[in-house]
Scaffold this motif. Structure first.
Motif, PDB file in Angstrom:
ATOM      1  N   ILE A  81       4.353   8.181  -9.317  1.00 32.28           N
ATOM      2  CA  ILE A  81       2.973   7.763  -9.527  1.00 32.28           C
ATOM      3  C   ILE A  81       2.071   8.942  -9.171  1.00 32.28           C
ATOM      4  N   ALA A  82       1.216   9.351 -10.103  1.00 29.74           N
ATOM      5  CA  ALA A  82       0.341  10.499  -9.884  1.00 29.74           C
ATOM      6  C   ALA A  82      -1.112  10.057  -9.840  1.00 29.74           C
ATOM      7  N   ALA A  83      -1.859  10.610  -8.902  1.00 30.24           N
ATOM      8  CA  ALA A  83      -3.282  10.295  -8.771  1.00 30.24           C
ATOM      9  C   ALA A  83      -4.043  10.813  -9.983  1.00 30.24           C
ATOM     10  N   ALA A  84      -4.783   9.915 -10.643  1.00 31.36           N
ATOM     11  CA  ALA A  84      -5.540  10.276 -11.846  1.00 31.36           C
ATOM     12  C   ALA A  84      -6.844   9.498 -11.868  1.00 31.36           C
ATOM     13  N   GLY A  85      -7.585   9.557 -10.763  1.00 29.54           N
ATOM     14  CA  GLY A  85      -8.833   8.815 -10.663  1.00 29.54           C
ATOM     15  C   GLY A  85      -9.840   9.243 -11.704  1.00 29.54           C
ATOM     16  N   GLY A  86     -10.864   8.397 -11.866  1.00 28.31           N
ATOM     17  CA  GLY A  86     -11.921   8.684 -12.820  1.00 28.31           C
ATOM     18  C   GLY A  86     -12.269   7.459 -13.643  1.00 28.31           C
ATOM     19  N   HIS A  87     -11.260   6.810 -14.207  1.00 31.79           N
ATOM     20  CA  HIS A  87     -11.539   5.545 -14.896  1.00 31.79           C
ATOM     21  C   HIS A  87     -11.929   4.506 -13.855  1.00 31.79           C
ATOM     22  N   THR A  88     -11.108   4.396 -12.811  1.00 32.25           N
ATOM     23  CA  THR A  88     -11.491   3.719 -11.580  1.00 32.25           C
ATOM     24  C   THR A  88     -11.219   4.708 -10.451  1.00 32.25           C
ATOM     25  N   ASP A  89     -11.593   4.351  -9.240  1.00 38.06           N
ATOM     26  CA  ASP A  89     -11.421   5.301  -8.140  1.00 38.06           C
ATOM     27  C   ASP A  89      -9.970   5.706  -7.945  1.00 38.06           C
ATOM     28  N   GLY A  90      -9.062   4.726  -8.051  1.00 38.01           N
ATOM     29  CA  GLY A  90      -7.657   4.991  -7.760  1.00 38.01           C
ATOM     30  C   GLY A  90      -6.740   4.822  -8.938  1.00 38.01           C
ATOM     31  N   SER A  91      -7.244   5.012 -10.156  1.00 37.55           N
ATOM     32  CA  SER A  91      -6.377   4.890 -11.322  1.00 37.55           C
ATOM     33  C   SER A  91      -5.284   5.952 -11.288  1.00 37.55           C
ATOM     34  N   VAL A  92      -4.158   5.644 -11.932  1.00 39.04           N
ATOM     35  CA  VAL A  92      -2.982   6.500 -11.827  1.00 39.04           C
ATOM     36  C   VAL A  92      -2.316   6.672 -13.187  1.00 39.04           C
ATOM     37  N   VAL A  93      -1.464   7.684 -13.245  1.00 40.21           N
ATOM     38  CA  VAL A  93      -0.494   7.850 -14.324  1.00 40.21           C
ATOM     39  C   VAL A  93       0.882   7.628 -13.717  1.00 40.21           C
ATOM     40  N   VAL A  94       1.716   6.852 -14.405  1.00 40.10           N
ATOM     41  CA  VAL A  94       3.073   6.601 -13.924  1.00 40.10           C
ATOM     42  C   VAL A  94       4.043   7.359 -14.837  1.00 40.10           C
ATOM     43  N   PHE A  95       4.750   8.328 -14.253  1.00 39.18           N
ATOM     44  CA  PHE A  95       5.737   9.125 -14.987  1.00 39.18           C
ATOM     45  C   PHE A  95       7.125   8.518 -14.772  1.00 39.18           C
ATOM     46  N   ARG A 135       0.846  -1.198   0.000  1.00 37.31           N
ATOM     47  CA  ARG A 135       0.000   0.000   0.000  1.00 37.31           C
ATOM     48  C   ARG A 135       0.880   1.246   0.000  1.00 37.31           C
ATOM     49  N   TYR A 136       0.705   2.069  -1.009  1.00 37.17           N
ATOM     50  CA  TYR A 136       1.443   3.322  -1.049  1.00 37.17           C
ATOM     51  C   TYR A 136       0.454   4.482  -0.915  1.00 37.17           C
ATOM     52  N   ALA A 137       0.936   5.574  -0.391  1.00 37.48           N
ATOM     53  CA  ALA A 137       0.113   6.770  -0.205  1.00 37.48           C
ATOM     54  C   ALA A 137       0.591   7.865  -1.149  1.00 37.48           C
ATOM     55  N   PHE A 138      -0.325   8.726  -1.531  1.00 37.53           N
ATOM     56  CA  PHE A 138       0.051   9.900  -2.305  1.00 37.53           C
ATOM     57  C   PHE A 138       0.563  10.943  -1.313  1.00 37.53           C
ATOM     58  N   ASP A 139       1.838  10.784  -0.968  1.00 40.83           N
ATOM     59  CA  ASP A 139       2.454  11.611   0.058  1.00 40.83           C
ATOM     60  C   ASP A 139       3.268  12.756  -0.523  1.00 40.83           C
ATOM     61  N   GLY A 140       3.204  12.910  -1.838  1.00 35.92           N
ATOM     62  CA  GLY A 140       3.952  13.971  -2.495  1.00 35.92           C
ATOM     63  C   GLY A 140       3.030  15.051  -3.038  1.00 35.92           C
ATOM     64  N   PRO A 141       3.602  16.122  -3.556  1.00 38.00           N
ATOM     65  CA  PRO A 141       2.811  17.272  -3.997  1.00 38.00           C
ATOM     66  C   PRO A 141       2.156  17.058  -5.356  1.00 38.00           C
ATOM     67  N   GLU A 142       1.436  18.066  -5.790  1.00 39.61           N
ATOM     68  CA  GLU A 142       0.908  18.108  -7.147  1.00 39.61           C
ATOM     69  C   GLU A 142       2.042  17.829  -8.134  1.00 39.61           C
ATOM     70  N   TYR A 143       1.702  17.105  -9.204  1.00 38.83           N
ATOM     71  CA  TYR A 143       2.740  16.720 -10.163  1.00 38.83           C
ATOM     72  C   TYR A 143       2.212  16.918 -11.571  1.00 38.83           C
ATOM     73  N   LEU A 144       2.749  17.901 -12.277  1.00 40.19           N
ATOM     74  CA  LEU A 144       2.381  18.177 -13.670  1.00 40.19           C
ATOM     75  C   LEU A 144       0.868  18.308 -13.840  1.00 40.19           C
ATOM     76  N   ALA A 178      -1.832  14.927  -6.686  1.00 40.49           N
ATOM     77  CA  ALA A 178      -0.953  14.370  -5.654  1.00 40.49           C
ATOM     78  C   ALA A 178      -0.082  13.306  -6.292  1.00 40.49           C
ATOM     79  N   SER A 179       1.008  12.920  -5.588  1.00 46.24           N
ATOM     80  CA  SER A 179       1.981  12.035  -6.210  1.00 46.24           C
ATOM     81  C   SER A 179       2.694  11.187  -5.171  1.00 46.24           C
ATOM     82  N   HIS A 180       3.393  10.179  -5.677  1.00 46.24           N
ATOM     83  CA  HIS A 180       4.263   9.342  -4.840  1.00 46.24           C
ATOM     84  C   HIS A 180       5.530   9.066  -5.617  1.00 46.24           C
ATOM     85  N   ASP A 181       6.665   9.490  -5.075  1.00 45.35           N
ATOM     86  CA  ASP A 181       7.970   9.289  -5.699  1.00 45.35           C
ATOM     87  C   ASP A 181       8.507   7.930  -5.230  1.00 45.35           C
TER      88      ASP A 181
END
Length: 314
Positions: free
Chosen positions: A213-227, A188-197, A201-204
């Protein structure tokens, strides 16, 4: 009673007209291109990424984005990405597993599209002599079947955030995920980082900006974009299913209305995420999960890729 049937017919006709119109081209407003600096990153020497195709399934461009042709048959990709990092490796999604046919049986019949199984991730790694002890886990962009089927043969932790855990607990779309992760460790990881692009929220992952990993919910509740940032300066955005094909970015074309309602838990949030990605498209490689061509610039994992035997904790 006659008036009732007239009313019902009017509603059906109106709904049909709305649905048909939703397949027509209607580009989203062009967002302002990202003009600021990209977030700092210090990817280490030796870091690299590889694509591991696991198969395809059939769909149509007209179902993927507004303005696409229903005569344009597409082979939607189910591809994993291996991130090799001196502090331990990660997979981004895993595509089809060896038991994908059984997994498809868990889906509603209308979702069981014709598919072609390639070589599952586990088999590709084994054939190259890869040491699974290097693999810290699998970061899933979201928990739908075509991203997680290959977890069934990978005894490594699955990386998830709290929002996606809530999604998999309740939603029918996560039936395959629930099957393949039984008795599997969840990291389990948390979005403990700041806004990212532009994402809220983000997790380095490594603390060096190379994988965020950036929070990008909508497709599913916790879907993400990985930069991902590489040592040569290349940057990638693995955007999951914010759009299914690159035309979603290049033509600013979201899914047709009916598909948005069927596929997304929050279509408006998906639109917001897609516009954020469109704003970044001139600054990095944008990779929708199901567009095979978007992976072409990434080297393919083969048995000739050199491996290391260092072990790292999960």
């Amino acid at each position: 009673m006659a008036l009732l049937w007239v009313g019902v017919a009017a509603v059906v006709v109106a709904a049909t007209v709305i649905t048909i119109r939703s397949f027509r081209p209607a580009p989203l407003p062009a967002p302002q291109a990202w003009s600021g600096p990209l977030p700092p990153a210090s990817p280490p020497d030796g870091m690299a990424i590889y694509r591991l195709p696991t198969g395809t399934y059939e769909s149509r461009a007209g179902l993927a984005y507004r303005g696409g042709s229903l005569r344009d048959k597409r082979d939607f990709a189910a591809t994993a990405v291996l991130v090799r990092h001196p502090a331990g490796d990660l997979l981004i999604d895993v595509g089809f597993g060896a038991d994908v046919d059984a997994h498809l049986e868990l889906l509603p019949s209308f979702q069981r599209t014709a598919h072609t199984l390639g070589t599952p991730v586990r088999q590709q790694l084994d054939e190259a002599g890869y040491d699974l002890g290097r693999l810290r886990g699998v970061v899933i962009t979201h928990a739908h079947w075509d991203h997680v089927s290959g977890l069934d043969r990978l005894p490594v932790p699955v990386w998830m955030n709290a929002d996606e855990e809530r999604y998999v607990e309740r939603d029918k779309g996560a039936a395959v995920f629930r099957r393949v992760v039984r008795d599997r460790e969840v990291h389990r990881y948390a979005f403990d980082g700041p806004e990212y692009l532009g994402f809220p929220a983000s997790h380095d992952v490594y603390g060096d900006g190379s994988v965020v990993i950036a929070a990008a919910g909508g497709h599913t509740d916790g879907s993400v974009v990985v930069f991902v940032a590489l040592p040569d300066g290349d940057r990638y955005a693995f955007i999951g299913d914010l759009t299914w094909q690159l035309e979603g970015v290049t033509r600013r074309a979201e899914r047709p209305w009916l598909l948005r309602r069927l596929a997304d838990v929050d279509p408006d949030e998906v639109r917001t995420g897609l516009l954020r990605v469109i704003a970044l498209a001139g600054r990095m490689h944008v990779v929708p999960a199901h567009d095979g061509g978007a992976f072409d610039g990434i080297p393919q994992w083969t048995v000739s890729v050199p491996t290391r035997t260092d072990r790292f904790p999960a």
